[in-house]
Design a protein around this motif. Structure first.
Motif, mmCIF file in Angstrom:
data_model
loop_
_atom_site.group_PDB
_atom_site.id
_atom_site.type_symbol
_atom_site.label_atom_id
_atom_site.label_comp_id
_atom_site.label_asym_id
_atom_site.label_seq_id
_atom_site.Cartn_x
_atom_site.Cartn_y
_atom_site.Cartn_z
ATOM 1 N N ALA A 191 33.436 28.873 -1.993
ATOM 2 C CA ALA A 191 34.620 29.710 -1.843
ATOM 3 C C ALA A 191 35.696 29.018 -1.015
ATOM 4 N N ARG A 192 35.270 28.244 -0.015
ATOM 5 C CA ARG A 192 36.221 27.589 0.875
ATOM 6 C C ARG A 192 36.888 26.389 0.217
ATOM 7 N N TYR A 193 36.126 25.713 -0.646
ATOM 8 C CA TYR A 193 36.646 24.495 -1.279
ATOM 9 C C TYR A 193 36.533 24.603 -2.799
ATOM 10 N N PRO A 194 37.312 25.477 -3.419
ATOM 11 C CA PRO A 194 37.235 25.622 -4.878
ATOM 12 C C PRO A 194 37.616 24.310 -5.569
ATOM 13 N N GLY A 195 36.866 23.994 -6.605
ATOM 14 C CA GLY A 195 37.135 22.772 -7.340
ATOM 15 C C GLY A 195 36.480 21.535 -6.782
ATOM 16 N N SER A 196 35.810 21.660 -5.620
ATOM 17 C CA SER A 196 35.198 20.478 -5.002
ATOM 18 C C SER A 196 33.791 20.229 -5.506
ATOM 19 N N SER A 197 33.216 21.189 -6.228
ATOM 20 C CA SER A 197 31.851 21.045 -6.719
ATOM 21 C C SER A 197 31.859 20.887 -8.228
ATOM 22 N N THR A 198 30.971 20.049 -8.720
ATOM 23 C CA THR A 198 30.843 19.892 -10.164
ATOM 24 C C THR A 198 29.495 20.417 -10.634
ATOM 25 N N VAL A 199 28.423 19.781 -10.185
ATOM 26 C CA VAL A 199 27.094 20.157 -10.632
ATOM 27 C C VAL A 199 26.769 21.598 -10.258
ATOM 28 N N THR A 254 20.535 29.859 -5.419
ATOM 29 C CA THR A 254 19.296 29.830 -4.651
ATOM 30 C C THR A 254 19.212 28.507 -3.914
ATOM 31 N N GLY A 255 18.379 28.483 -2.882
ATOM 32 C CA GLY A 255 18.179 27.240 -2.160
ATOM 33 C C GLY A 255 17.641 26.146 -3.055
ATOM 34 N N ARG A 256 16.755 26.495 -3.980
ATOM 35 C CA ARG A 256 16.178 25.509 -4.893
ATOM 36 C C ARG A 256 17.261 24.898 -5.779
ATOM 37 N N ARG A 257 18.187 25.720 -6.262
ATOM 38 C CA ARG A 257 19.270 25.191 -7.109
ATOM 39 C C ARG A 257 20.226 24.322 -6.298
ATOM 40 N N VAL A 258 20.468 24.704 -5.059
ATOM 41 C CA VAL A 258 21.335 23.882 -4.211
ATOM 42 C C VAL A 258 20.697 22.515 -3.989
ATOM 43 N N ALA A 259 19.395 22.494 -3.707
ATOM 44 C CA ALA A 259 18.708 21.217 -3.496
ATOM 45 C C ALA A 259 18.743 20.364 -4.755
ATOM 46 N N GLY A 260 18.551 20.992 -5.911
ATOM 47 C CA GLY A 260 18.617 20.245 -7.159
ATOM 48 C C GLY A 260 19.991 19.645 -7.393
ATOM 49 N N VAL A 311 27.375 29.030 -1.052
ATOM 50 C CA VAL A 311 28.344 30.016 -1.563
ATOM 51 C C VAL A 311 29.602 30.014 -0.708
ATOM 52 N N GLU A 312 29.433 29.969 0.609
ATOM 53 C CA GLU A 312 30.590 29.930 1.502
ATOM 54 C C GLU A 312 31.430 28.676 1.256
ATOM 55 N N LEU A 313 30.784 27.543 1.039
ATOM 56 C CA LEU A 313 31.508 26.294 0.809
ATOM 57 C C LEU A 313 32.204 26.294 -0.543
ATOM 58 N N ALA A 349 28.736 24.138 -9.310
ATOM 59 C CA ALA A 349 29.590 25.129 -9.951
ATOM 60 C C ALA A 349 29.202 25.320 -11.417
ATOM 61 N N ARG A 350 28.907 24.251 -12.102
ATOM 62 C CA ARG A 350 28.533 24.347 -13.516
ATOM 63 C C ARG A 350 27.162 24.996 -13.674
ATOM 64 N N GLU A 351 26.235 24.643 -12.807
ATOM 65 C CA GLU A 351 24.871 25.147 -12.902
ATOM 66 C C GLU A 351 24.767 26.612 -12.533
ATOM 67 N N VAL A 352 25.528 27.031 -11.533
ATOM 68 C CA VAL A 352 25.360 28.376 -10.984
ATOM 69 C C VAL A 352 26.548 29.276 -11.304
ATOM 70 N N VAL A 353 27.708 28.909 -10.787
ATOM 71 C CA VAL A 353 28.866 29.790 -10.904
ATOM 72 C C VAL A 353 29.314 29.909 -12.354
#
Length: 317
Positions: free
Chosen positions: A192-200, A213-219, A188-190, A202-206
């Motif tokens: 917020a710090r790097y908006p637009g840097s995540s694809t999977v 959750t930790g499980r979703r991050v690992a996935g 979550v901190e990352l 951000a789409r899966e969670v945000v």
């Protein structure tokens, strides 16, 4: 001789019927409720469910918290509602079976020593990565509980002065940086710090308004998400740093990494081993501990609790 073991954690209550050889015959699972009454209702309900189907003789509760030396009372549990609660007596009265308490990491370590990754080790440490961090130490197959029954509480070693707040009331504890909860917090901190840097991720969670959750991050990390991979790299670094402290104190032959997060060990454990070996005191001049993943998985806590309950009941006149 069948016994029931329960692993009572901050997220779920898992119960199973276990044989003397560590085989799990039947299980039930429920979310961990808030409040003492609801929690004990869930525990007793799981025991009654299993006892109706199997001829069980005793119950072991593996608890994520401080258990008194007599293994009858939960003194304090950061992620549970109990405070100086005579849990064994109350549950035994309701289910009509002998009940023994044990710290959840102690129970898991005992199971791994008997049946899994720590078998035969003279000095073994278990680090259980779940909602928080549980720790256990066995010397020649005997659990070390300390003078008052609460050792070793590894998850609350302070790694980061003035760091993230912890439910134990302090800040900067190891489990705030190296656990399933910590993995989600870092992601979550990352994000917020790097908006637009995540694809999977951000789409899966945000994007869907779902809880991180930790499980979703690992996935997401398995799918190549850069933020999720960076969060796991952060967890690996903190795991290595914490294990270096543990090795300085206990000098273990083997460290078993268990808990729910260990299911994702291929994503972080090699990096953690490298970090540990590079920062431990005397690196290069002493043998490092073997760092292995738990072999019994999620069942380790309930298996250990069931075996300890069996041994306790056979010693009782």
């Amino acid at each position: 001789m069948l016994t029931i073991g329960l692993d009572v954690g901050g997220t779920s209550v898992r119960a199973g019927v276990v044989t003397g050889d560590g085989e799990v015959l039947d299980t039930v699972r429920a979310a961990t409720p808030g409040g003492v009454a609801a929690l004990e209702d869930a525990i007793c309900g799981a025991i009654a469910d299993l006892a109706a189907r199997h001829p069980v003789t005793a119950v072991g509760l593996a608890v994520a918290g401080f258990v008194a030396a007599d293994r009858r009372t939960v003194l304090f549990a950061p992620h549970l509602a109990w405070r100086r609660a005579p849990v064994a007596e109350r549950v035994a009265r309701r289910v009509g079976l002998p009940v023994v308490l044990e710290h959840d990491a102690n129970a898991a370590a005992f199971a791994e020593y008997r049946f899994g990754a720590a078998r035969g080790a003279r000095v073994a440490v278990l680090v259980a990565l779940g909602t928080g961090i549980g720790g256990a130490l066995l010397v020649d197959g005997v659990l070390f509980r300390g003078a008052h029954g609460v050792a070793p509480e590894l998850g609350h070693l302070r790694l980061v002065p003035d760091g993230r707040p912890c439910p134990c009331g302090r800040a900067g504890c190891w489990e705030r940086y190296c656990s399933g909860t910590a993995l989600a917090t870092t992601a979550v901190e990352l994000l917020a710090r790097y908006p637009g840097s995540s694809t999977v991720l951000a789409r899966e969670v945000v994007g869907n308004g779902r809880v991180v959750t930790g499980r979703r991050v690992a996935g997401a990390a398995r799918d190549g998400d850069p933020v999720a991979r960076r969060a796991l790299a952060d967890l690996a670094r903190w795991l290595g740093d914490g294990l270096a402290l543990v090795a300085d104190v206990y000098d273990p032959e083997v460290v078993v990494v268990g808990g729910g997060v260990s299911e994702s060990a291929p994503l972080f454990l090699d990096d953690a081993r490298e970090r540990y070996a590079s920062v431990m005191t005397g690196a290069g001049h002493r043998p490092p501990a073997r760092i292995r993943t738990a072999q019994l998985g999620d069942d380790a806590g309930l298996v250990g609790a069931a075996v300890l309950a069996r041994e306790s009941s056979t010693r009782t006149p």
